[in-house]
Design a protein around this motif. Structure first.
Motif, short mmCIF file in Angstrom:
data_model
loop_
_atom_site.label_atom_id
_atom_site.label_comp_id
_atom_site.label_asym_id
_atom_site.label_seq_id
_atom_site.Cartn_x
_atom_site.Cartn_y
_atom_site.Cartn_z
N VAL A 150 0.86 -1.19 0.00
CA VAL A 150 0.00 0.00 0.00
C VAL A 150 0.89 1.23 0.00
N THR A 151 0.56 2.20 -0.86
CA THR A 151 1.31 3.46 -0.87
C THR A 151 0.40 4.60 -0.43
N MET A 152 1.01 5.62 0.17
CA MET A 152 0.25 6.78 0.63
C MET A 152 1.13 8.00 0.58
N GLY A 153 0.51 9.17 0.61
CA GLY A 153 1.27 10.42 0.56
C GLY A 153 0.34 11.58 0.85
N LYS A 154 0.52 12.69 0.16
CA LYS A 154 -0.30 13.90 0.24
C LYS A 154 -0.86 14.20 1.63
#
Length: 452
Positions: free
Chosen positions: A287-291
């Motif tokens: 899982v990737t996440m950011g912002k």
């Protein structure tokens, strides 16, 4: 306007046309001229008449003349512009120390434990980066190492980032940014694309199976399927749920992994779950996440099943100077504090439901609105030339976007045809903000979305 600039503007929704600079107020003209003198290529401004902000709070932005704009577009400050909890945490940490992951940081360990506790069992290893692009770059790098494959599957107008690697599987960047030969495109989960007699689940599974077959025919073993769980650039498709089970089965059968890109859909954006993938009853491998992770501070993350990243971690060094340093971690921890203290997810669910219901009421019967869709505080209004052909109407959509801006409400556009209104406010959006938004939208709809 030079033809190259025309092509660039064509590929981006809701962008300022610099050929009309002289029509802007004098101060804006001067600042934009100075900006053009010093900034590199590729930058663009939003709206036919750009706007300059000097402060913000909650879901509101204030321009230099003191005018209040309702922000229904910016997802990065997820718990609200200049949230005092985040401001205090970052200021306090900045006044103390800012070290990196080569030093022991109890605050980093605390944050990782808290963040991982929001994921299903089995997703238990966290690596930190600075942007969503970096997170997706690392995720695919690990996926290739783990699977031995090179093939990547994404949706037809997806956006996953700006590094050279990630741009190679971000078709929304347009013709000037070519896709890799190892990349295959599938439809977004739009039920209207399924063949008569076929379900969306069957359609999506067949799309993935055909993509895997084509990759193998050209000598590419599958590394990963990568999906933005809100399909933001494709036009925002959050429902129906349930079709992902067969898709993930196909990916695993081919030896690949499933990467859920939660940069857009994560942190309760969709209301009924913390993470977009959870709505579909599947557990990704990565899982990737950011912002929204740091409410505007540069922090992003990749969460792995341990078995996927274990060998990579043993054999490949990963160090990112600013990733996981003390100040962004303080911001990330403060965001989690706000989620707990303000019951953010419930607020998103309630206000998102009211927002969609209001939009459906306002647009009911319009010959120019194909659909209102979305979940939580991620809502799409699809603008078309007529309801039968569903031919995109970019011009009308951009008229609506700019009419809203002139009434001091900010939204934007998305989808390949740039004809889908993208309504994606900070999660600080209140019931009063919903009311103001709907009242303003109703005024614009009278002019732009009624027959005649």
């Amino acid at each position: 306007m030079p033809s190259s600039l025309s092509r660039a503007l064509e590929s981006y929704p809701n962008r300022f046309d610099p050929s009309v600079l002289s029509a802007l107020p004098e101060h804006l003209q001067e600042t934009i001229r100075r900006r053009n003198e010093v900034l590199g290529p590729g930058y663009a401004l939003n709206y036919r008449e750009p706007v300059e902000f000097v402060s913000g709070h909650g879901a509101h932005l204030i321009d230099r003349d003191g005018n209040d704009y309702l922000d229904a577009y910016n997802n990065v400050p997820c718990v609200g512009h200049a949230h005092p909890r985040v401001v205090e945490a970052v200021s306090k940490q900045m006044a103390a120390v800012n070290t990196n992951t080569r030093y022991v940081q109890e605050s980093l360990v605390d944050y990782a434990e808290r963040l991982l506790a929001t994921f299903p069992e089995g997703l238990s290893k966290l690596s930190l980066a600075c942007s969503g692009s970096e997170a997706n770059d690392l995720a695919v790098r690990v996926a290739r190492y783990h699977t031995g494959g090179e093939g990547i599957i994404v949706t037809r107008w997806a956006y996953h980032g700006l590094t050279r690697e990630v741009a190679s599987f971000s078709p929304t960047l347009g013709k000037g940014s070519p896709l890799g030969p190892n990349v295959r495109l599938i439809d977004p989960p739009d039920p209207r694309l399924a063949a008569p007699g076929s379900t969306l689940a069957e359609h999506m599974r067949k799309q993935v199976r055909d993509a895997i077959d084509d990759l193998e025919r050209h000598g590419y073993r599958l590394a990963a399927l990568v999906t933005d769980c809100a399909y933001s650039s494709d036009g925002i498709f959050t429902d129906p749920v349930g079709y992902m089970t067969g898709v993930v089965e196909e990916v695993h059968a081919a030896g690949g992994v499933y990467i859920a890109d939660e940069v857009q859909s994560g942190f309760a954006r969709l209301g009924d779950s913390m993470w977009g993938f959870s709505r579909h009853g599947v557990v990704p491998d990565i899982v990737t996440m950011g912002k929204p992770m740091g409410n505007g501070l540069p922090i992003s993350g990749v969460v792995f099943r341990p078995e996927v990243c274990e060998e990579f971690g043993r054999n490949v060094r990963y160090f990112n100077t600013f990733a996981g340093s003390s100040i962004p971690v303080a911001a990330g921890a403060a965001v989690l504090d706000v989620f707990e203290e303000e019951n953010v997810q419930q607020r998103v669910l309630e206000n998102g439901t009211a927002l969609r219901a209001g939009l459906e009421g306002i647009t009911h019967g319009s010959p120019y609105v194909a659909e209102v869709r979305g979940s939580g505080l991620y809502v799409a209004v699809e603008i078309v030339q007529d309801p039968e052909s569903l031919e995109p109407d970019r011009a009308r959509a951009e008229d609506v976007i700019n009419d809203m801006r002139h009434r001091r409400v900010l939204i934007s556009g998305t989808a390949k045809g740039n004809n889908v209104l993208k309504i994606r406010p900070p999660l600080a959006f209140t019931s009063a903000d919903v009311t103001r938004f709907l009242e303003t939208f109703a005024e614009v709809a009278k002019d732009r979305l009624q027959a005649g």
